[in-house]
Every structure is written in C-alpha cells, then in structure tokens.
Design a protein around this motif. Structure first.
Motif, PDB file in Angstrom:
ATOM      1  N   THR A 261       4.509  -1.808 -10.732  1.00 36.69           N
ATOM      2  CA  THR A 261       5.286  -0.576 -10.616  1.00 36.69           C
ATOM      3  C   THR A 261       4.379   0.540 -10.114  1.00 36.69           C
ATOM      4  OG1 THR A 261       6.831  -1.188 -12.376  1.00 36.69           O
ATOM      5  CG2 THR A 261       6.585   1.153 -11.936  1.00 36.69           C
ATOM      6  N   ILE A 262       4.899   1.334  -9.180  1.00 38.92           N
ATOM      7  CA  ILE A 262       4.173   2.501  -8.695  1.00 38.92           C
ATOM      8  C   ILE A 262       4.549   3.676  -9.590  1.00 38.92           C
ATOM      9  CG2 ILE A 262       3.905   4.139  -6.788  1.00 38.92           C
ATOM     10  CD1 ILE A 262       4.531   1.797  -4.881  1.00 38.92           C
ATOM     11  N   TYR A 263       3.535   4.346 -10.135  1.00 40.42           N
ATOM     12  CA  TYR A 263       3.736   5.520 -10.972  1.00 40.42           C
ATOM     13  C   TYR A 263       3.255   6.758 -10.220  1.00 40.42           C
ATOM     14  CZ  TYR A 263       4.714   2.378 -14.818  1.00 40.42           C
ATOM     15  OH  TYR A 263       5.283   1.406 -15.610  1.00 40.42           O
ATOM     16  N   ILE A 264       4.062   7.784 -10.256  1.00 35.63           N
ATOM     17  CA  ILE A 264       3.732   9.053  -9.614  1.00 35.63           C
ATOM     18  C   ILE A 264       3.680  10.108 -10.717  1.00 35.63           C
ATOM     19  CG2 ILE A 264       4.425  10.747  -7.880  1.00 35.63           C
ATOM     20  CD1 ILE A 264       6.196   8.423  -6.697  1.00 35.63           C
ATOM     21  N   THR A 265       2.496  10.668 -10.918  1.00 31.00           N
ATOM     22  CA  THR A 265       2.320  11.675 -11.961  1.00 31.00           C
ATOM     23  C   THR A 265       2.217  13.043 -11.306  1.00 31.00           C
ATOM     24  OG1 THR A 265       1.139  10.066 -13.323  1.00 31.00           O
ATOM     25  CG2 THR A 265       0.895  12.385 -13.915  1.00 31.00           C
TER      26      THR A 265
ATOM     27  N   ALA B 111       0.092  14.999  -6.209  1.00 30.74           N
ATOM     28  CA  ALA B 111       0.460  14.010  -7.233  1.00 30.74           C
ATOM     29  C   ALA B 111      -0.523  12.842  -7.277  1.00 30.74           C
ATOM     30  CB  ALA B 111       1.863  13.482  -6.953  1.00 30.74           C
ATOM     31  N   LEU B 112      -0.686  12.281  -8.460  1.00 30.05           N
ATOM     32  CA  LEU B 112      -1.485  11.076  -8.663  1.00 30.05           C
ATOM     33  C   LEU B 112      -0.552   9.877  -8.514  1.00 30.05           C
ATOM     34  CD1 LEU B 112      -4.038   9.534  -9.648  1.00 30.05           C
ATOM     35  CD2 LEU B 112      -3.149   9.854 -11.971  1.00 30.05           C
ATOM     36  N   ILE B 113      -0.924   8.940  -7.653  1.00 31.74           N
ATOM     37  CA  ILE B 113      -0.100   7.747  -7.430  1.00 31.74           C
ATOM     38  C   ILE B 113      -0.954   6.522  -7.729  1.00 31.74           C
ATOM     39  CG2 ILE B 113       1.313   6.460  -5.794  1.00 31.74           C
ATOM     40  CD1 ILE B 113       1.494   9.019  -4.146  1.00 31.74           C
ATOM     41  N   GLU B 114      -0.395   5.626  -8.552  1.00 33.30           N
ATOM     42  CA  GLU B 114      -1.111   4.397  -8.890  1.00 33.30           C
ATOM     43  C   GLU B 114      -0.127   3.272  -9.173  1.00 33.30           C
ATOM     44  OE1 GLU B 114      -3.484   5.138 -12.392  1.00 33.30           O
ATOM     45  OE2 GLU B 114      -1.952   6.440 -13.210  1.00 33.30           O
ATOM     46  N   MET B 115      -0.583   2.053  -8.931  1.00 37.96           N
ATOM     47  CA  MET B 115       0.218   0.857  -9.188  1.00 37.96           C
ATOM     48  C   MET B 115      -0.291   0.224 -10.475  1.00 37.96           C
ATOM     49  SD  MET B 115       2.458  -1.572  -7.678  1.00 37.96           S
ATOM     50  CE  MET B 115       2.272  -1.570  -5.912  1.00 37.96           C
ATOM     51  N   LYS B 116       0.625  -0.036 -11.401  1.00 38.94           N
ATOM     52  CA  LYS B 116       0.292  -0.723 -12.655  1.00 38.94           C
ATOM     53  C   LYS B 116       1.384  -1.745 -12.923  1.00 38.94           C
ATOM     54  CE  LYS B 116      -1.380   3.461 -14.908  1.00 38.94           C
ATOM     55  NZ  LYS B 116      -1.105   4.369 -16.025  1.00 38.94           N
TER      56      LYS B 116
ATOM     57  N   LEU C  52       8.513   3.696  -9.437  1.00 38.98           N
ATOM     58  CA  LEU C  52       9.209   3.036  -8.340  1.00 38.98           C
ATOM     59  C   LEU C  52       8.858   1.561  -8.386  1.00 38.98           C
ATOM     60  CD1 LEU C  52      10.938   3.543  -5.763  1.00 38.98           C
ATOM     61  CD2 LEU C  52       8.783   3.760  -4.529  1.00 38.98           C
ATOM     62  N   ASN C  53       9.883   0.716  -8.397  1.00 33.95           N
ATOM     63  CA  ASN C  53       9.666  -0.725  -8.367  1.00 33.95           C
ATOM     64  C   ASN C  53      10.887  -1.402  -7.747  1.00 33.95           C
ATOM     65  OD1 ASN C  53      11.605  -0.866 -10.474  1.00 33.95           O
ATOM     66  ND2 ASN C  53      10.002  -0.779 -12.026  1.00 33.95           N
ATOM     67  N   SER C  54      10.966  -2.711  -7.826  1.00 32.29           N
ATOM     68  CA  SER C  54      12.075  -3.441  -7.197  1.00 32.29           C
ATOM     69  C   SER C  54      13.418  -3.119  -7.827  1.00 32.29           C
ATOM     70  CB  SER C  54      11.820  -4.952  -7.270  1.00 32.29           C
ATOM     71  OG  SER C  54      11.808  -5.385  -8.617  1.00 32.29           O
ATOM     72  N   THR C  55      13.407  -2.659  -9.052  1.00 35.61           N
ATOM     73  CA  THR C  55      14.651  -2.366  -9.754  1.00 35.61           C
ATOM     74  C   THR C  55      15.328  -1.093  -9.257  1.00 35.61           C
ATOM     75  OG1 THR C  55      13.743  -3.423 -11.724  1.00 35.61           O
ATOM     76  CG2 THR C  55      15.664  -2.038 -12.035  1.00 35.61           C
TER      77      THR C  55
ATOM     78  N   SER D 113       0.875  -1.180   0.000  1.00 33.84           N
ATOM     79  CA  SER D 113       0.000   0.000   0.000  1.00 33.84           C
ATOM     80  C   SER D 113       0.910   1.227   0.000  1.00 33.84           C
ATOM     81  CB  SER D 113      -0.924   0.005   1.219  1.00 33.84           C
ATOM     82  OG  SER D 113      -0.180   0.063   2.417  1.00 33.84           O
ATOM     83  N   TYR D 114       0.406   2.340  -0.472  1.00 35.28           N
ATOM     84  CA  TYR D 114       1.250   3.524  -0.638  1.00 35.28           C
ATOM     85  C   TYR D 114       0.396   4.779  -0.498  1.00 35.28           C
ATOM     86  CZ  TYR D 114      -0.837   2.597  -5.160  1.00 35.28           C
ATOM     87  OH  TYR D 114      -1.738   2.309  -6.140  1.00 35.28           O
ATOM     88  N   GLN D 115       1.036   5.848  -0.012  1.00 37.90           N
ATOM     89  CA  GLN D 115       0.381   7.145   0.086  1.00 37.90           C
ATOM     90  C   GLN D 115       1.405   8.243   0.333  1.00 37.90           C
ATOM     91  OE1 GLN D 115      -2.329   7.532   3.390  1.00 37.90           O
ATOM     92  NE2 GLN D 115      -0.892   6.690   4.852  1.00 37.90           N
ATOM     93  N   LEU D 116       1.058   9.447  -0.089  1.00 39.73           N
ATOM     94  CA  LEU D 116       1.879  10.605   0.237  1.00 39.73           C
ATOM     95  C   LEU D 116       1.461  11.085   1.621  1.00 39.73           C
ATOM     96  CD1 LEU D 116       1.956  12.729  -3.041  1.00 39.73           C
ATOM     97  CD2 LEU D 116       3.817  11.432  -2.026  1.00 39.73           C
TER      98      LEU D 116
END
Length: 125
Positions: free
Chosen positions: A79-83, A71-76, A91-94, A28-31
């Motif tokens: 990978t977590i994308y922050i727009t 910012a808009l944050i979503e997981m696809k 942001l991901n494991s890499t 789970s994620y949040q600013l």
C-alpha cells in the motif's frame, strides 16, 4: 422471467468490484507538477512494470491538492501511504479504481474537491 434475470444481473454487477492489477514490487511513484499548459497542477504519478503478456495499467496520474507538495510518500505492505501533516491517505488495489474515477469524473477539480475525494476514498482511520 426475463425481468427477474435482468434484476439479478444488475444486482450481481453492482456487487462485483473490478480488481486492479497491482504489483507493489513493480510500482514506482512520485509527486509531480504537471505542465501549466495542460491546466493541471500537482499529481501522484504511478508507474508499473508489466511482464510480457500481462495486461493492466503501466502509468497512472492521479490529481492531488497543491498543498501536498511536501508530502511524504512510502510503500508499506503493498500500500502507498501519503502523509500530509498529521493526515495519512492510502492507495492500493482496493481503492485505486474508485479514487481515480471520482477524480476524473466531471473534469478538473479544485483543491477543496480533491481533498474531499481523497478523504472519502483514501483516508486512513
């Protein structure tokens, strides 16, 4: 002979990247705004549920520029994308390990420093 082995060991260790445990379905994620007493500003808080016996991170807080407050944050696809406006960061494991280290290295960063680090390690192209 010892010198050659040492050089090979150093070269090998530099070429290996540590793999970060990353379970997208359990993250789970949040600013969040950090408490002002701590002296930190806006951060991306990640929480990961681990199964019994699993080793890895459960919570990670990564500083982000204050301008990312909306910012808009979503997981696809894991990978977590922050727009932020027209810019997209990921942001991901890499990249999680390198990004976290760069932000923590040397102490608190200005918003300009944070933006540079995020652009270097997590900017979508």
């Amino acid at each position: 002979m010892k010198r050659i082995l040492l050089v090979l060991l150093v070269v090998f260790s530099l070429s290996v990247k540590a793999e970060v445990l990353w379970k997208p379905e359990a993250i789970s994620y949040q600013l969040k705004q950090a408490h002002k007493i701590l002296g930190y500003g806006l951060m991306l808080e990640l929480n990961q549920a681990l199964n019994s016996g699993e080793k890895g991170w459960r919570q990670s807080r990564i500083d982000v520029p204050e301008s990312w407050v909306g910012a808009l944050i979503e997981m696809k696809g894991g990978t977590i994308y922050i727009t932020v406006g027209t810019d997209i960061y990921y942001l991901n494991s890499t990249n999680k390990g390198e990004l976290s280290f760069a932000i923590l290295d040397g102490g608190k960063k200005t918003d300009a420093n944070l933006l540079e680090i995020w652009a270097k390690y997590a900017k979508s192209t």
